[in-house]
Scaffold this motif. Structure first.
Motif, PDB file in Angstrom:
ATOM      1  N   VAL A 173     -22.101  41.841 -37.462  1.00 60.65           N
ATOM      2  CA  VAL A 173     -22.689  42.409 -38.539  1.00 60.65           C
ATOM      3  C   VAL A 173     -23.562  43.623 -38.130  1.00 60.65           C
ATOM      4  O   VAL A 173     -23.605  43.948 -36.798  1.00 60.65           O
ATOM      5  CB  VAL A 173     -23.730  41.408 -39.248  1.00 60.65           C
ATOM      6  N   ARG A 174     -24.205  44.301 -39.064  1.00 59.84           N
ATOM      7  CA  ARG A 174     -25.188  45.343 -38.632  1.00 59.84           C
ATOM      8  C   ARG A 174     -25.943  45.132 -37.599  1.00 59.84           C
ATOM      9  O   ARG A 174     -26.229  46.073 -36.512  1.00 59.84           O
ATOM     10  CB  ARG A 174     -25.730  46.048 -39.882  1.00 59.84           C
ATOM     11  N   LEU A 175     -26.817  44.076 -37.651  1.00 58.48           N
ATOM     12  CA  LEU A 175     -27.713  43.619 -36.696  1.00 58.48           C
ATOM     13  C   LEU A 175     -26.837  43.554 -35.192  1.00 58.48           C
ATOM     14  O   LEU A 175     -27.558  43.918 -34.322  1.00 58.48           O
ATOM     15  CB  LEU A 175     -28.452  42.398 -37.153  1.00 58.48           C
ATOM     16  N   THR A 176     -26.104  42.617 -35.047  1.00 58.29           N
ATOM     17  CA  THR A 176     -25.558  42.568 -33.826  1.00 58.29           C
ATOM     18  C   THR A 176     -24.911  43.585 -33.231  1.00 58.29           C
ATOM     19  O   THR A 176     -25.040  43.995 -32.049  1.00 58.29           O
ATOM     20  CB  THR A 176     -24.310  41.406 -33.810  1.00 58.29           C
ATOM     21  N   HIS A 177     -24.158  44.464 -34.005  1.00 58.24           N
ATOM     22  CA  HIS A 177     -23.910  45.891 -33.637  1.00 58.24           C
ATOM     23  C   HIS A 177     -24.706  46.804 -32.997  1.00 58.24           C
ATOM     24  O   HIS A 177     -24.722  47.306 -31.958  1.00 58.24           O
ATOM     25  CB  HIS A 177     -22.839  46.259 -34.890  1.00 58.24           C
ATOM     26  N   SER A 178     -25.977  46.879 -34.043  1.00 55.53           N
ATOM     27  CA  SER A 178     -26.943  47.450 -33.347  1.00 55.53           C
ATOM     28  C   SER A 178     -27.572  46.897 -31.904  1.00 55.53           C
ATOM     29  O   SER A 178     -27.926  47.802 -31.123  1.00 55.53           O
ATOM     30  CB  SER A 178     -28.152  47.492 -34.432  1.00 55.53           C
ATOM     31  N   LEU A 179     -27.676  45.702 -31.827  1.00 55.07           N
ATOM     32  CA  LEU A 179     -28.168  45.077 -30.422  1.00 55.07           C
ATOM     33  C   LEU A 179     -27.126  45.667 -29.330  1.00 55.07           C
ATOM     34  O   LEU A 179     -27.647  46.054 -28.410  1.00 55.07           O
ATOM     35  CB  LEU A 179     -28.173  43.675 -30.364  1.00 55.07           C
ATOM     36  N   GLU A 180     -25.927  45.630 -29.653  1.00 57.84           N
ATOM     37  CA  GLU A 180     -24.839  46.067 -28.588  1.00 57.84           C
ATOM     38  C   GLU A 180     -24.722  47.174 -28.293  1.00 57.84           C
ATOM     39  O   GLU A 180     -24.865  47.805 -27.114  1.00 57.84           O
ATOM     40  CB  GLU A 180     -23.345  45.418 -29.135  1.00 57.84           C
ATOM     41  N   VAL A 181     -25.127  48.223 -29.262  1.00 55.28           N
ATOM     42  CA  VAL A 181     -25.313  49.623 -29.266  1.00 55.28           C
ATOM     43  C   VAL A 181     -26.393  49.922 -28.183  1.00 55.28           C
ATOM     44  O   VAL A 181     -26.576  50.887 -27.320  1.00 55.28           O
ATOM     45  CB  VAL A 181     -25.462  50.535 -30.256  1.00 55.28           C
ATOM     46  N   ALA A 182     -27.433  49.186 -28.459  1.00 52.15           N
ATOM     47  CA  ALA A 182     -28.855  49.310 -27.778  1.00 52.15           C
ATOM     48  C   ALA A 182     -28.553  48.947 -26.248  1.00 52.15           C
ATOM     49  O   ALA A 182     -29.004  49.483 -25.115  1.00 52.15           O
ATOM     50  CB  ALA A 182     -30.011  48.575 -28.081  1.00 52.15           C
ATOM     51  N   GLN A 183     -27.763  48.041 -25.866  1.00 51.70           N
ATOM     52  CA  GLN A 183     -27.416  47.476 -24.546  1.00 51.70           C
ATOM     53  C   GLN A 183     -26.605  48.669 -23.683  1.00 51.70           C
ATOM     54  O   GLN A 183     -26.850  48.953 -22.743  1.00 51.70           O
ATOM     55  CB  GLN A 183     -26.588  46.130 -24.474  1.00 51.70           C
ATOM     56  N   ILE A 184     -25.559  48.880 -24.632  1.00 56.96           N
ATOM     57  CA  ILE A 184     -24.921  50.349 -24.005  1.00 56.96           C
ATOM     58  C   ILE A 184     -25.668  51.425 -23.727  1.00 56.96           C
ATOM     59  O   ILE A 184     -25.421  52.103 -22.649  1.00 56.96           O
ATOM     60  CB  ILE A 184     -23.541  50.425 -25.004  1.00 56.96           C
ATOM     61  N   GLY A 185     -26.142  51.681 -24.494  1.00 59.58           N
ATOM     62  CA  GLY A 185     -27.166  52.933 -24.691  1.00 59.58           C
ATOM     63  C   GLY A 185     -28.172  52.739 -23.310  1.00 59.58           C
ATOM     64  O   GLY A 185     -28.695  53.898 -22.779  1.00 59.58           O
ATOM     65  N   ARG A 186     -28.929  51.836 -23.299  1.00 55.24           N
ATOM     66  CA  ARG A 186     -29.916  51.578 -22.253  1.00 55.24           C
ATOM     67  C   ARG A 186     -29.370  51.832 -20.790  1.00 55.24           C
ATOM     68  O   ARG A 186     -29.852  52.410 -19.700  1.00 55.24           O
ATOM     69  CB  ARG A 186     -30.404  49.949 -22.204  1.00 55.24           C
ATOM     70  N   THR A 187     -27.873  51.287 -20.796  1.00 51.08           N
ATOM     71  CA  THR A 187     -27.128  51.401 -19.371  1.00 51.08           C
ATOM     72  C   THR A 187     -26.949  52.808 -19.060  1.00 51.08           C
ATOM     73  O   THR A 187     -27.072  53.216 -17.989  1.00 51.08           O
ATOM     74  CB  THR A 187     -25.987  50.599 -19.493  1.00 51.08           C
ATOM     75  N   ILE A 188     -26.576  53.700 -19.972  1.00 46.44           N
ATOM     76  CA  ILE A 188     -26.289  55.041 -19.940  1.00 46.44           C
ATOM     77  C   ILE A 188     -27.662  55.732 -19.639  1.00 46.44           C
ATOM     78  O   ILE A 188     -27.673  56.434 -18.700  1.00 46.44           O
ATOM     79  CB  ILE A 188     -25.671  55.479 -20.944  1.00 46.44           C
ATOM     80  N   ALA A 189     -28.616  55.467 -20.241  1.00 47.81           N
ATOM     81  CA  ALA A 189     -29.923  56.144 -20.097  1.00 47.81           C
ATOM     82  C   ALA A 189     -30.551  55.893 -18.798  1.00 47.81           C
ATOM     83  O   ALA A 189     -30.987  56.676 -17.950  1.00 47.81           O
ATOM     84  CB  ALA A 189     -30.836  55.593 -21.255  1.00 47.81           C
ATOM     85  N   ARG A 190     -30.366  54.567 -18.369  1.00 46.73           N
ATOM     86  CA  ARG A 190     -30.982  54.261 -17.062  1.00 46.73           C
ATOM     87  C   ARG A 190     -30.172  55.037 -15.719  1.00 46.73           C
ATOM     88  O   ARG A 190     -30.761  55.396 -14.834  1.00 46.73           O
ATOM     89  CB  ARG A 190     -30.930  52.788 -16.572  1.00 46.73           C
ATOM     90  N   ALA A 191     -29.078  55.235 -16.077  1.00 49.92           N
ATOM     91  CA  ALA A 191     -27.910  55.912 -15.023  1.00 49.92           C
ATOM     92  C   ALA A 191     -28.439  57.344 -14.962  1.00 49.92           C
ATOM     93  O   ALA A 191     -28.278  57.825 -13.832  1.00 49.92           O
ATOM     94  CB  ALA A 191     -26.519  55.647 -15.203  1.00 49.92           C
ATOM     95  N   LEU A 192     -28.548  57.863 -16.126  1.00 49.17           N
ATOM     96  CA  LEU A 192     -29.140  59.392 -16.093  1.00 49.17           C
ATOM     97  C   LEU A 192     -30.562  59.636 -15.880  1.00 49.17           C
ATOM     98  O   LEU A 192     -30.706  60.955 -16.017  1.00 49.17           O
ATOM     99  CB  LEU A 192     -28.274  59.870 -17.474  1.00 49.17           C
ATOM    100  N   GLY A 193     -31.264  58.702 -15.817  1.00 51.64           N
ATOM    101  CA  GLY A 193     -32.692  59.032 -15.727  1.00 51.64           C
ATOM    102  C   GLY A 193     -33.424  59.502 -17.052  1.00 51.64           C
ATOM    103  O   GLY A 193     -34.394  59.956 -17.097  1.00 51.64           O
ATOM    104  N   ALA A 194     -32.581  59.006 -18.120  1.00 51.46           N
ATOM    105  CA  ALA A 194     -33.183  59.318 -19.628  1.00 51.46           C
ATOM    106  C   ALA A 194     -34.063  58.337 -20.095  1.00 51.46           C
ATOM    107  O   ALA A 194     -34.413  57.260 -19.071  1.00 51.46           O
ATOM    108  CB  ALA A 194     -32.220  59.499 -20.528  1.00 51.46           C
TER     109      ALA A 194
END
Length: 388
Positions: free
Chosen positions: A65-86
């Protein structure tokens, strides 16, 4: 981990619409951490647990649902942000809040609202997200909205790129706190956008397979999926189809994430990016897929539209859902006396003001609340739409 020079730094935030005193009363958090926490604790975020992602009113407990999707987006986003120093906190805030403006039944509901209220400027879920966090979701005594930082509002407004034409809702928000809509957004907003693509491109494969819309023979018609499948069958002989498919989805996500990180690093270097302002003035998206992966991702999207999103059963359910929202919208527009009392108190002599307020009311509904109101005011809920 220290942030890169081109990251958004909380201590350099452009502030909030309503200035606040910095305080450790509720813990030693910086501005972006506070933004993330305000979103998580908001009513509009909680409502996402009963809003459609792909399947309208799913009967199973395992569909997204929208909630679980948003949590999954956040997990992927944090991974990319950490790798790029964002900035991970800003990235997470954007990922968690990017779908808050969706009405019940997803895009079907959005189309219905846009049609019924075309004379009032129509409806757009991205602009509604801003409207919700800036005005509608108001937990504070002395100010409207969540009073999020400029960087979160900017990212929500233009995470998909510069905005050349403002909708009425976006114009009101931009007038209240100018968001420089014609420039590119921060690196963190760009990360949130690509993380959204990665999440739904791949997790919808899982949900589509679970629902029976995508069987293995259909999935293997898509070249990139077939390539990954045959590699996995060779690596894990004797493993069940369902388990291999889960591994395929994880592998696809990994390939896309790694491609985004590598491509973004190359662009950061090629454009001599050294500050957040450099990101905004680069003249192009810095964080995205490589050209090769972008082509593969477009092909995957086209495949998913053909096989899943536009599946006859999906289209039938979407038509029924749009009917629900259209009938509710017309009912409340013609019978505002049936609005809850706190919404009735906001009515005025301005028909367009009232129409936009009714859009706000309906957009905030969960799927099941919309179904309950339809049953209460209009009649029997069409077959095939059940309570979530």
């Amino acid at each position: 981990m220290p942030h890169a020079s081109y990251a958004s730094h909380a201590e350099q935030s452009r502030g909030r619409q309503f200035p606040e005193e910095r305080s450790n009363v509720r813990g030693p958090r910086d501005d972006f951490q506070r933004d993330r926490d305000r979103i998580i604790h908001s009513i509009s975020f909680r409502r996402l647990r009963h809003k459609t992602q792909v399947f309208i009113a799913p009967d199973g407990d395992h569909y997204r649902v929208r909630l679980t999707h948003s949590l999954e987006v956040a997990q992927i986003g944090r991974t990319i942000a950490r790798a790029l120093g964002a900035n991970e906190d800003l990235t997470e805030a954007l990922c968690l809040s990017h779908d808050i403006g969706h009405p019940p039944f997803g895009h079907a509901g959005e189309r219905a609202l846009n049609t019924v209220f075309a004379d009032c400027g129509g409806f757009d879920h991205n602009a509604q997200t801003l409207r919700t966090v800036m005005q509608l979701d108001s937990p504070y005594i002395d100010r409207p909205g969540l009073n999020l930082s400029w960087e979160v509002l900017e990212g929500l407004a233009k995470h998909n790129g510069p905005v050349e034409k403002r909708t009425w809702a976006l114009q009101q928000c931009d007038d209240a706190m100018p968001l420089e809509l014609t420039s590119y957004a921060s690196l963190e907003a760009q990360i949130a956008a690509v993380a959204d693509d990665i999440a739904y491109d791949n997790h919808d494969i899982d949900d589509g397979y679970r629902a029976g819309f995508l069987d293995l023979s259909v999935l293997l018609e898509e070249p990139s999926l077939a390539e990954q499948w045959h590699m996995l069958r060779t690596r894990y002989p004797g493993t069940s189809e369902a388990m291999l498919l889960r591994e395929l989805v994880r592998g696809q996500i990994g390939l896309m994430v790694n491609d985004v990180i590598e491509t973004s690093r190359e662009r950061l270097s090629a454009h001599n990016i050294s500050s957040a302002d450099d990101i905004r003035s680069a003249g192009r998206i810095i964080c995205s897929f490589s050209d090769d992966m972008a082509a593969r991702e477009r092909a995957l999207k086209a495949f998913m539209y053909k096989q899943l999103y536009l599946h006859p059963q999906q289209r039938e359910a979407a038509e029924k859902a749009a009917h629900i929202i259209e009938k509710l919208a017309r009912f409340y527009r013609n019978n505002p006396v049936h609005l809850p009392s706190d919404w009735q108190s906001r009515l005025s002599d301005d028909a367009c003001h009232n129409g936009r307020m009714i859009m706000d009311f309906i957009a905030g509904m969960t799927d099941r609340y919309a179904l309950n109101r339809y049953a209460e005011h209009i009649g029997h809920v069409p077959e095939g739409l059940t309570h979530v």
